[in-house]
Write an enzyme that holds these catalytic residues in place. Structure first.
Site, PDB file in Angstrom:
ATOM      1  N   SER A 178      -0.949  -4.259  11.928  1.00 36.60           N
ATOM      2  CA  SER A 178      -2.362  -4.035  11.957  1.00 36.60           C
ATOM      3  C   SER A 178      -3.052  -4.818  12.947  1.00 36.60           C
ATOM      4  O   SER A 178      -2.796  -5.832  12.877  1.00 36.60           O
ATOM      5  CB  SER A 178      -2.659  -4.826  10.361  1.00 36.60           C
ATOM      6  OG  SER A 178      -4.047  -4.584  10.079  1.00 36.60           O
ATOM      7  N   GLY A 179      -4.323  -4.146  13.432  1.00 35.21           N
ATOM      8  CA  GLY A 179      -4.705  -4.700  14.566  1.00 35.21           C
ATOM      9  C   GLY A 179      -4.323  -4.310  15.860  1.00 35.21           C
ATOM     10  O   GLY A 179      -4.859  -4.856  16.904  1.00 35.21           O
ATOM     11  N   THR A 221      -4.843   3.292  14.841  1.00 36.68           N
ATOM     12  CA  THR A 221      -5.769   4.219  14.778  1.00 36.68           C
ATOM     13  C   THR A 221      -6.655   4.577  16.138  1.00 36.68           C
ATOM     14  O   THR A 221      -6.920   5.821  16.150  1.00 36.68           O
ATOM     15  CB  THR A 221      -6.865   3.549  13.551  1.00 36.68           C
ATOM     16  OG1 THR A 221      -6.155   3.426  12.557  1.00 36.68           O
ATOM     17  CG2 THR A 221      -7.931   4.580  13.145  1.00 36.68           C
ATOM     18  N   ASN A 228      -7.631  -7.474  11.174  1.00 36.59           N
ATOM     19  CA  ASN A 228      -8.175  -6.197  11.938  1.00 36.59           C
ATOM     20  C   ASN A 228      -9.389  -6.039  10.900  1.00 36.59           C
ATOM     21  O   ASN A 228      -9.257  -5.630   9.851  1.00 36.59           O
ATOM     22  CB  ASN A 228      -7.224  -4.957  11.820  1.00 36.59           C
ATOM     23  CG  ASN A 228      -7.880  -3.759  12.752  1.00 36.59           C
ATOM     24  OD1 ASN A 228      -8.874  -3.898  13.014  1.00 36.59           O
ATOM     25  ND2 ASN A 228      -7.047  -2.742  12.584  1.00 36.59           N
ATOM     26  N   SER A 255      -8.729  -1.659   9.328  1.00 36.92           N
ATOM     27  CA  SER A 255      -7.197  -1.772   8.927  1.00 36.92           C
ATOM     28  C   SER A 255      -6.999  -0.366   8.264  1.00 36.92           C
ATOM     29  O   SER A 255      -7.781  -0.334   7.333  1.00 36.92           O
ATOM     30  CB  SER A 255      -6.794  -2.947   8.634  1.00 36.92           C
ATOM     31  OG  SER A 255      -5.253  -2.709   8.392  1.00 36.92           O
ATOM     32  N   SER A 256      -6.192   0.410   8.820  1.00 35.09           N
ATOM     33  CA  SER A 256      -5.671   1.636   7.803  1.00 35.09           C
ATOM     34  C   SER A 256      -4.746   1.006   6.848  1.00 35.09           C
ATOM     35  O   SER A 256      -3.781   0.381   7.130  1.00 35.09           O
ATOM     36  CB  SER A 256      -5.055   2.543   8.824  1.00 35.09           C
ATOM     37  OG  SER A 256      -5.873   3.066   9.826  1.00 35.09           O
ATOM     38  N   GLY A 282       2.891  -0.481  10.817  1.00 37.10           N
ATOM     39  CA  GLY A 282       3.980  -1.144  11.635  1.00 37.10           C
ATOM     40  C   GLY A 282       4.975  -2.064  10.779  1.00 37.10           C
ATOM     41  O   GLY A 282       4.421  -2.464   9.484  1.00 37.10           O
ATOM     42  N   GLU A 338       5.880  -5.215   8.751  1.00 35.70           N
ATOM     43  CA  GLU A 338       5.167  -6.472   8.075  1.00 35.70           C
ATOM     44  C   GLU A 338       5.877  -7.629   7.717  1.00 35.70           C
ATOM     45  O   GLU A 338       7.062  -7.388   6.999  1.00 35.70           O
ATOM     46  CB  GLU A 338       4.156  -5.888   7.090  1.00 35.70           C
ATOM     47  CG  GLU A 338       3.329  -4.791   7.811  1.00 35.70           C
ATOM     48  CD  GLU A 338       2.189  -4.636   6.325  1.00 35.70           C
ATOM     49  OE1 GLU A 338       2.454  -4.879   5.474  1.00 35.70           O
ATOM     50  OE2 GLU A 338       1.222  -3.985   6.814  1.00 35.70           O
TER      51      GLU A 338
END
Length: 1110
Positions: free
Chosen positions: A110-111, A115, A160, A163-164, A390, A392
């Site tokens: 994330s970040g 996206t 993020n 973040s998605s 991704g 984690e």
């Protein structure tokens, strides 16, 4: 790089190493150091063969412009510096030219910019593919689906701001030319637990804050919401506002994007009502209440929020209140109702909120797919873009991290398999001997998780489904029993004694050694999150709602279709989705983008080595480089290789005349490169060690410097010679131009003098002619005046004679009248005295009647049938006579008025009467048409030679001919057309050429739709299945709308075998455009072109007509 500098190879002006395969020496430290060096120079992209590594710069860079798109368009992958556009172009050209389906896999934490990377890929493909109205519309819908999904699926996290919180896979479908036809979106694992609880420093999904910040006061009032975030329990307050994030503007963007994608206004309102219901649901609180039997029962504290939520969803308040207090368990033939305590009630409330939001999100994805799906059923080429979580590794990892990491294990497995397969296929294709490559195969880890018998997910499902007491501890005990001997599973309580003293491993946790490293999972919540249980009472309560979406979102609540079988678990559903995704990816040619976050501060110019190193490890980038370098580190086609290095050998410079492979062999032999350092393929040269490539590059650099000096010397000599010749040529040209200029000036002076003389002569002649004309005119005027005076004298004499004759005739008439009166009086005088009373009465009455009739004669109203004036009654006894005379006079003048009508005029008034019955008090345009006669043939088709060809094409009598505007079905723009109406057809022809565009039988016209306003738009709806309806209904506009529809209606009514035409007068109606049902909506506003109505195609389901306000 300056504007004048053009790169011709990845190796030119390289900062660090552009392709990690060429990194020498290869180690983790040199890998990180190379990434840092390139990041410091704003080079955020680096290759590993065909894999792109992308570092998030946390700032805007001038490398995503339209010029950059053109620079990378149709270029070789290694021809320019590393860029995401190079990978997108390679994938698109392979799909278009080689007919290979593609997929682009974007991974990272994330970040890291996943996206944004997916947006860049889609925007590049949209920029380089074909153009056209339909193509642009499809591209715009595909691009605008992102803001909608981001609003409902993205949130601010500590890592993020956007973040998605779901995985997205989009298949973009193309035709044989490479133009986009549509797309299909699949979503994976929405983090729905965020709806009810957010970690510290994070927010709920964007849409909640956007709605409260950007919606109008009227919208919030309808949704029963307040702008204050603090009034909603589901919204965290410590991060409610985010710097650089405008929630109000985001809401406007989302509404606009939903309209472009194809959402109707009522659908958008329904979605916002469900979002508001989720917020209201979080404010419902419970209090305990003891029952007689000793059991605790929950009750709603404040019923105001419950009432407002029920009003939004159309649910009876008592039904939902009972569902929060009781739970019904159904067996085969029994139903048992139990009470819920406060904790269970809160669990049921949160479960409903999570399910309501996640199902709404799934419906949004399904609805977007309906709008963006390809309309054609022909074979399509597909490019997939996967944007998913991704790997984690947090301090506290739970069920969500477990299945996310499982998905990444599967992606790593398919990545290694496809990369090795791609390498092996290239070696075989080029005739190079393939040697097996040692690498870590993570299939054993995937089997540990997904094995149907003793995999972790299978055991979790088994625990959730077995009877008896089921807890997270019993699940961990089962893992300790079954997986104790597995080399990648660790637990303090397993049979493997070596972990008993490992204090870094708590008792309620287990650890899995993933390909990216060890991850510690806390079992707390695994069973509940896998069950994802929603009580059947709540499902049935939601199904009873009157809201338009609830029955679709909760189909299991249908009491007629009660299914006693437990729904599949979250783990089972996700494993099936991942399996489908893997099968899909294996059918496509893969392209990889590995996203890396350079620092935790989300700031530019900061590169944290430890953080990047951690990501490099769990992304398996070093493993990827080793796989690519196991054989030959660098390969290149013979032609570009010879073109790049031919200056290093006298035999190949400047031009090689033979085969390119032979030229490369001569080149390498001349440079004395050891034979074991390279190998010849069928179309490429393979170089084993990067040192050999760098040796060639160094030799090329020195040779280029010598060539540059030689080129400069030749150029300077050429420039001096050219300058001298130019000066010599310029002297000749200047002399020639001067002589020409002198002659031109002399000629112009002579010409000017001649013109002056000519002007004076012409002036003298003109004045002479003028004098003659003036004299002639005065003579003519004198004759006219004398004749006028003579005629006047003659007329006055005649008038005087006629007046004298009239006076004589009047005198004779008066004398004769007096003589007749005297005779009558003498005759009746002898009878007068005997009947004096009766005669006086009769005489009086007769005199009154005579006076009444004479007065009526003088005050008679006009002959117009619409004149309602009538003289007042002078005497009360004449009341009956007065009214009878009024009625007789009105009937008489109506008869006189009708007797003046010709058959043609009678038909016109019948049409006017028909129009009044259809449109009076229904259509605002009707009053302005009353005073306008129905002419019919406004173009005079038979007389006008311009329309001779059109007249000959129409065999029947033309009832109406006029110029109207036809509305384009695709964009709402108008085009002038000639409209002809006969007894059996209506015809549309080109306004300029008169060529017939379409001829439609009137039997195919089923109805006509118009608005109630003052516009001239009307829709001719055609019979479904008829030949005329192939392209859909007609939307037309005319100032003579009333006359056109009246004649259409009368023509249809005059034919016995034809159904009567239906006239529909409403401000919103549906028309059929090809395969789509389109809503035509009339609104009052301020059109751009002044006082006339304008039409605009808003999306593929809405056409909006703006009508000036009255």
């Amino acid at each position: 790089m300056s504007k004048m500098e053009v790169k011709t190879s990845l190796l030119d002006n390289m900062i660090g190493v552009g392709d990690m395969v060429l990194l020498e020496p290869l180690s983790e430290e040199s890998f990180i150091d190379n990434l840092r060096k390139r990041f410091d120079h704003n080079e955020i992209y680096t290759y590993i063969g065909s894999v792109v590594i992308s570092l998030n710069p946390y700032k805007s860079l001038p490398i995503f412009t339209a010029d950059k798109v053109e620079e990378y368009r149709n270029r070789n992958f290694y021809e320019l510096s590393p860029h995401i556009y190079a990978l997108a172009d390679e994938a698109y050209r392979s799909l278009r030219d080689q007919d290979k389906d593609q997929c682009i896999l974007i991974t990272g934490e994330s970040g890291a910019g996943k996206t944004e990377a997916s947006k860049l890929v889609m925007s590049y493909v949209a920029a380089v593919c074909g153009k056209g109205h339909e193509v642009n519309k499809v591209k715009e819908q595909l691009l605008q689906s992102n803001p909608v999904l981001e609003a409902f699926g993205n949130a601010k996290t500590v890592r993020n701001d956007n973040s998605s919180r779901f995985g997205k896979y989009m298949d973009i479908e193309f035709d044989f030319k490479g133009d986009p036809l549509g797309g299909v979106i699949s979503n994976y694992l929405l983090e729905k637990s965020r709806v009810v609880k957010q970690p510290r420093g994070e927010r709920n999904f964007h849409i909640f804050y956007q709605l409260l910040s950007g919606a109008s006061e009227d919208t919030l009032r309808k949704l029963k919401l307040d702008r204050d975030f603090s009034k909603y329990n589901y919204l965290s307050l410590d991060s409610a506002t985010v710097n650089g994030l405008d929630d109000a503007a985001g809401f406007r963007t989302v509404r606009n994007a939903m309209q472009i994608v194809g959402f109707m206004e009522d659908e958008m309102q329904s979605v916002l009502e469900l979002v508001a219901a989720v917020l209201k649901l979080g404010n419902i609180e419970f209090k305990p209440e003891s029952r007689v039997n000793g059991f605790d029962e929950s009750r709603v504290k404040d019923k105001n929020d419950l009432k407002e939520m029920c009003e939004l969803l159309g649910i009876e308040q008592s039904v939902l209140e009972r569902a929060f207090s009781f739970r019904t368990v159904e067996a085969k033939l029994e139903k048992v109702s139990t009470t819920l305590n406060v904790a269970q009630a809160y669990y049921a409330r949160d479960a409903l909120a999570k399910n309501l939001y996640s199902r709404l999100f799934s419906w949004l994805v399904q609805r977007i797919n309906e709008s963006i799906k390809a309309q054609t059923k022909s074979r399509k080429k597909v490019m997939g873009v996967l944007d998913i979580y991704g790997f984690e590794i947090f301090e506290d990892n739970s069920f969500e991290q477990f299945i996310i990491n499982y998905c990444n294990e599967k992606l790593q497995q398919i990545f290694i398999e496809l990369t090795l397969r791609e390498e092996q296929e290239e070696y075989i294709r080029e005739g190079i001997e393939w040697t097996n490559i040692e690498y870590f195969n993570n299939a054993i880890i995937c089997d540990l998780i997904e094995n149907n018998q003793n995999g972790i997910l299978a055991m979790l499902d088994e625990e959730c489904l077995r009877p008896g007491t089921v807890t997270d501890e019993t699940f961990l005990d089962k893992l300790n029993t079954v997986c104790a001997e597995h080399q990648h599973f660790e637990s303090r309580l397993s049979k493997n004694s070596k972990f008993l003293t490992d204090h870094s491993l708590p008792h309620n946790c287990f650890r899995i050694q993933h390909y990216a490293g060890k991850v510690l999972y806390r079992v707390e919540g695994f069973v509940d999150k896998n069950n994802d249980l929603l009580y059947r009472d709540l499902s049935q309560a939601m199904y009873k709602a009157n809201h338009s979406l609830m029955k679709m979102l909760f189909p299991e609540g249908n009491p007629d279709k009660v299914n006693l079988k437990r729904p599949p678990t979250a783990g089972f559903q996700f494993r099936a989705s991942v399996s489908t995704l893997m099968k899909n990816l294996q059918t496509k040619n893969p392209n990889y983008i590995r996203c890396i976050k350079p620092n935790e501060k989300k700031a530019p110019h900061i590169f944290t080595d430890s953080l990047v190193c951690h990501q490099v490890r769990y992304l398996g980038l070093m493993e990827n480089v080793r796989v690519r370098r196991a054989g030959y580190a660098f390969r290149q086609a013979y032609e570009p290789c010879l073109e790049r290095y031919k200056m290093l050998c006298k035999q190949t410079w400047p031009h090689w005349r033979g085969p390119t492979r032979k030229g490369v062999e001569v080149l390498l032999t001349d440079l004395q490169v050891p034979a074991e350092e390279f190998s010849y393929g069928r179309s490429k040269i393979f170089i084993r060690n990067p040192r050999t490539l760098f040796f060639l590059e160094e030799k090329r650099r020195h040779c280029l410097e010598d060539l540059a000096t030689l080129i400069q010397k030749i150029y300077r000599g050429w420039k001096c010679r050219t300058h001298f010749l130019l000066l010599k040529k310029s002297q000749v040209v200047v002399a020639a131009w001067y002589r020409r200029y002198a002659q031109q000036k002399k000629y112009q002076n002579i010409k000017r003098s001649t013109i002056i003389v000519q002007s004076f002569i012409r002036g003298w002649k003109a004045r002479k002619i003028l004098r003659e004309l003036k004299y002639q005119k005065r003579c003519e005027e004198a004759v006219t005046t004398i004749a006028a005076y003579w005629h006047g004298t003659q007329a006055r004499r005649e008038l005087k004679r006629l007046k004298e004759e009239a006076r004589r005739k009047h005198a004779v008439a008066v004398i004769w009248a007096y003589w007749l009166g005297l005779k009558v009086r003498r005759e009746y005088r002898k009878f007068f005295r005997a009947n004096a009373g009766k005669k006086i009465y009769d005489f009086t009455v007769q005199r009154i009647m005579q006076k009444y009739f004479l007065g009526l004669k003088n005050t008679m109203p006009s002959m117009s049938p619409t004149d309602k004036n009538w003289p007042a009654r002078p005497y009360q006894f004449l009341d009956g006579t007065h009214q009878a005379l009024r009625r007789i006079f009105h009937l008489w003048r109506c008869k006189k008025y009708r007797s003046q009508f010709t058959e043609e005029k009678k038909a016109i008034y019948e049409e006017k009467l028909e129009a009044s019955q259809m449109f009076k008090d229904k259509k605002a345009l009707y009053p302005s048409s009353v005073g306008q006669p129905f002419k019919g043939d406004y173009l005079e088709i038979k007389k006008n030679p311009k329309y001779q060809k059109l007249n000959s094409a129409v065999e029947e009598k033309i009832l109406l001919a006029d110029v109207i505007n036809k509305i384009n079905r695709a964009n709402g723009k108008s085009t002038p057309r000639i409209f002809l109406l006969t007894k059996s057809h209506f015809v549309l022809a080109d306004h300029k050429t008169g060529q017939v565009k379409v001829s439609v039988p009137l039997s195919d016209v089923t109805s006509v739709s118009v608005s109630t306003q003052s516009d001239g738009f009307f829709a001719l709806k055609l019979k479904e299945g008829s030949t005329s309806a192939a392209k859909g209904d007609f939307l037309l506009s005319s100032e003579r709308l009333i006359e056109i529809i009246t004649k259409l209606y009368r023509t249809g009514s005059a034919t016995a075998d034809r159904e009567q035409l239906n006239i529909d007068i409403t401000d919103e109606f549906l028309v059929q455009f090809k395969q789509d049902k389109v809503c035509v909506k009339f609104i009052q506003g301020s059109p751009k072109n002044g006082n006339s109505a304008t039409c605009k195609r808003k999306n593929n389901r809405l056409v909006e007509v703006s009508v000036p306000s009255p």
